[in-house]
Design an enzyme around this catalytic site. Structure first.
Site, mmCIF file in Angstrom:
data_model
loop_
_atom_site.group_PDB
_atom_site.id
_atom_site.type_symbol
_atom_site.label_atom_id
_atom_site.label_comp_id
_atom_site.label_asym_id
_atom_site.label_seq_id
_atom_site.Cartn_x
_atom_site.Cartn_y
_atom_site.Cartn_z
ATOM 1 N N ASP A 59 42.591 126.403 32.203
ATOM 2 C CA ASP A 59 43.236 125.447 32.439
ATOM 3 C C ASP A 59 44.473 125.649 33.443
ATOM 4 O OD1 ASP A 59 45.168 123.260 32.371
ATOM 5 O OD2 ASP A 59 45.119 122.856 30.255
ATOM 6 N N PHE B 20 48.954 124.843 25.291
ATOM 7 C CA PHE B 20 49.120 123.300 25.277
ATOM 8 C C PHE B 20 48.351 122.394 24.187
ATOM 9 C CE2 PHE B 20 49.441 119.044 26.995
ATOM 10 C CZ PHE B 20 50.999 119.032 27.090
HETATM 11 C C1 LIG Z 1 48.770 123.104 30.283
HETATM 12 C C2 LIG Z 1 48.441 121.563 30.228
HETATM 13 N N1 LIG Z 1 47.065 121.030 29.992
HETATM 14 C C3 LIG Z 1 46.699 119.742 30.043
HETATM 15 C C4 LIG Z 1 47.870 118.746 30.086
HETATM 16 C C5 LIG Z 1 47.814 117.391 29.653
HETATM 17 O O1 LIG Z 1 46.662 116.730 30.290
HETATM 18 P P1 LIG Z 1 46.962 115.179 30.393
HETATM 19 O O2 LIG Z 1 46.994 114.807 31.855
HETATM 20 O O3 LIG Z 1 45.377 114.845 29.785
HETATM 21 O O4 LIG Z 1 47.727 114.628 29.533
HETATM 22 C C6 LIG Z 1 49.271 119.258 30.466
HETATM 23 C C7 LIG Z 1 50.505 118.486 30.633
HETATM 24 O O5 LIG Z 1 50.511 117.417 29.835
HETATM 25 C C8 LIG Z 1 49.345 120.700 30.379
HETATM 26 O O6 LIG Z 1 50.595 121.136 30.477
HETATM 27 N N1 LIG Z 2 51.909 114.275 30.896
HETATM 28 C C1 LIG Z 2 53.186 114.014 30.621
HETATM 29 C C2 LIG Z 2 53.447 112.708 30.274
HETATM 30 O O1 LIG Z 2 52.613 111.867 30.405
HETATM 31 C C3 LIG Z 2 54.772 112.488 29.705
HETATM 32 C C4 LIG Z 2 55.611 113.323 29.499
HETATM 33 C C5 LIG Z 2 55.354 114.774 30.222
HETATM 34 C C6 LIG Z 2 54.214 115.102 30.535
HETATM 35 C C7 LIG Z 2 53.546 116.550 30.939
HETATM 36 O O2 LIG Z 2 52.858 116.634 31.804
HETATM 37 C C8 LIG Z 2 54.076 117.342 29.973
HETATM 38 C C9 LIG Z 2 53.736 118.798 30.619
HETATM 39 N N2 LIG Z 2 52.311 119.084 30.511
HETATM 40 C C10 LIG Z 2 54.401 120.209 30.088
HETATM 41 O O3 LIG Z 2 53.997 121.123 30.638
HETATM 42 O O4 LIG Z 2 55.054 120.044 29.271
#
Ligand SMILES: Cc1ncc(COP(=O)(O)O)c(C=O)c1O
Ligand SMILES: Nc1c(O)cccc1C(=O)C[C@H](N)C(=O)O
Length: 405
Positions: A192, A123
């Site tokens: 994660d 990610f």
């Molecule tokens: C594997 C993973 N790590 C981290 C995040 C993002 O974290 P944050 O809440 O800081 O945007 C996401 C999705 O947004 C994710 O799918």
């Molecule tokens: N955190 C998100 C957001 O603020 C907007 C749109 C999508 C997200 C997501 O969580 C994406 C997600 N982590 C994913 O697996 O693609």
């Protein structure tokens, strides 16, 4: 398939939990892996916190409603879902910020080693956080394809940072084996769990994991931008030095001292004032997941995704599955590769089937086990079959890219 789906719903031990969520009429929601649905109890709890605790209690609520203890209390409720002890988990900040704190803390515990090992295609925020620390001269980023990770664990690796369930493919890493391999090479491990927590069983302590982070707004149903969580194994608490030394992570925040002294345990992972409204909503989602239990959630998740594949087969749909075919090897999602995945996803959304698209060519469907039914799954498969057969996705309106996909 509809009759079979209804029979499965009737026999489903989790069938009554769907009514504990507020789901809009006419929508089949297959995106709980990105934003979980709204538990019915959340609105009432929020009203109570806003009107009663904030409106009436005002600043007294830090004590009288124990706002000050919420990060620990909510973290403690996440702990059993991820195989941790309650005093090893804290709910705070975003996953991104928690990654930064724990990567930096792990690097400080590994003098003479700088490499943070991960995989390309992890990610983005995970990779960007390593890169950010690299730009400060604190880390060295090394990305190696997943099949070669164990072999890349040499004496320079300070930390192995992996996403347990891959966000795009849903493939699951063998947490126990990789944690062992990392430790044998003298490296620490940070998992994660964003796509694992609340969907599949995780045993951080059983695997001997060092650190973990994860999102509150996916399978934990904490709401958009919900606080995230951070885990640190108890054996590391004393040595843990995180870089965002804010006053809430101080041993005595209300002594207002000029000098920083870290709080004991995971409390030192706190930075600033906890977001009480977000934590209150998250607590409702976690309590619901805990009430159902992670084993039952995981069993239903596997049954749902396998049923979806059966429905597609029977409808004669052939799609390129990029998720592992073995349900034990994937999280709670199925991802398919198709050059027109974006338009297909939009055509499904127009029919009320909400999944998502991941660039460049992945149609991703999440099966959140707490509220998705077998009937949803049968109907979604039918819609997908029709969208593909009719070529409906070719309509111009399905090609326009939105800002958030
Ligand atoms: C594997 C993973 N790590 C981290 C995040 C993002 O974290 P944050 O809440 O800081 O945007 C996401 C999705 O947004 C994710 O799918
Ligand atoms: N955190 C998100 C957001 O603020 C907007 C749109 C999508 C997200 C997501 O969580 C994406 C997600 N982590 C994913 O697996 O693609």
């Amino acid at each position: 398939m509809l009759a079979e789906a209804r029979a499965r719903d009737a026999a489903d031990p989790l069938r009554d939990y769907r009514a504990r969520f507020d789901l809009p009429q006419g929508v089949i929601y297959l995106d709980g892996n990105s934003l979980g649905a709204l538990p019915k109890a959340t609105a009432g709890r929020m009203a109570q916190v806003i009107r009663g605790e904030w409106g009436e209690g005002l600043i007294r609520s830090w004590n009288s409603a124990d706002w000050i203890g919420m990060p620990q209390r909510v973290g403690g409720k996440i702990a059993p879902l991820i195989g941790a002890a309650p005093d090893e988990v804290i709910a705070c900040d975003s996953t991104s910020v928690n990654l930064f704190k724990l990567i930096a803390a792990a690097l400080r515990m590994q003098p003479g080693r700088k490499v943070v090992l991960s995989e390309p295609g992890n990610f983005p925020t995970d990779l960007y956080m390593i890169a950010g620390l690299e730009a400060q001269g604190l880390a060295e980023r090394r990305l190696v394809p997943r099949e070669r990770i164990a072999g890349a664990l040499d004496g320079d690796v300070a930390l192995l940072l992996l996403t347990h369930v891959h966000y795009k493919t849903g493939a699951v890493f063998d947490m126990a084996a990789l944690t062992r391999a990392a430790h044998e090479a003298g490296a620490l491990v940070l998992w994660d769990l964003s796509h694992s927590a609340g969907a599949i069983p995780v045993d951080l302590n059983g695997c001997g994991a060092d650190f973990a982070v994860g999102c509150g707004y996916k399978y934990l149903n904490g709401g958009p931008g919900a606080p995230a969580f951070a885990y640190a194994a108890r054996r590391h608490h004393e040595a843990l030095e995180q870089p965002l030394t804010g006053w809430m992570g101080h041993a005595a925040p209300f002594a207002f001292s000029d000098d920083y002294a870290p709080a004991a345990g995971v409390d030192r992972l706190l930075t600033g004032t906890p977001p009480i409204l977000g934590l209150a909503a998250l607590e409702v989602g976690i309590e619901l997941a805990a009430e159902i239990g992670i084993e039952r959630l995981a069993a239903k998740s596997r049954a749902l995704s396998e049923f979806f594949r059966t429905c597609l087969d029977r409808a004669g749909v052939e799609l390129d599955l990029v998720s592992p075919a073995d349900p034990e090897q994937r999280g709670s999602q199925l991802s398919f590769r198709h050059p027109e995945a974006y338009a297909i996803c939009q055509a499904l959304i127009a029919r009320g089937v909400i999944g998502d698209f991941r660039d460049p060519d992945i149609l991703r469907l999440g099966f959140a086990p707490a509220y998705v039914s077998f009937e949803d799954v049968a109907q979604a498969a039918q819609h997908l079959a029709e969208v593909l057969k009719t070529g409906e996705w070719q309509r111009e309106e399905f090609r326009e890219r939105a800002a958030v996909t």
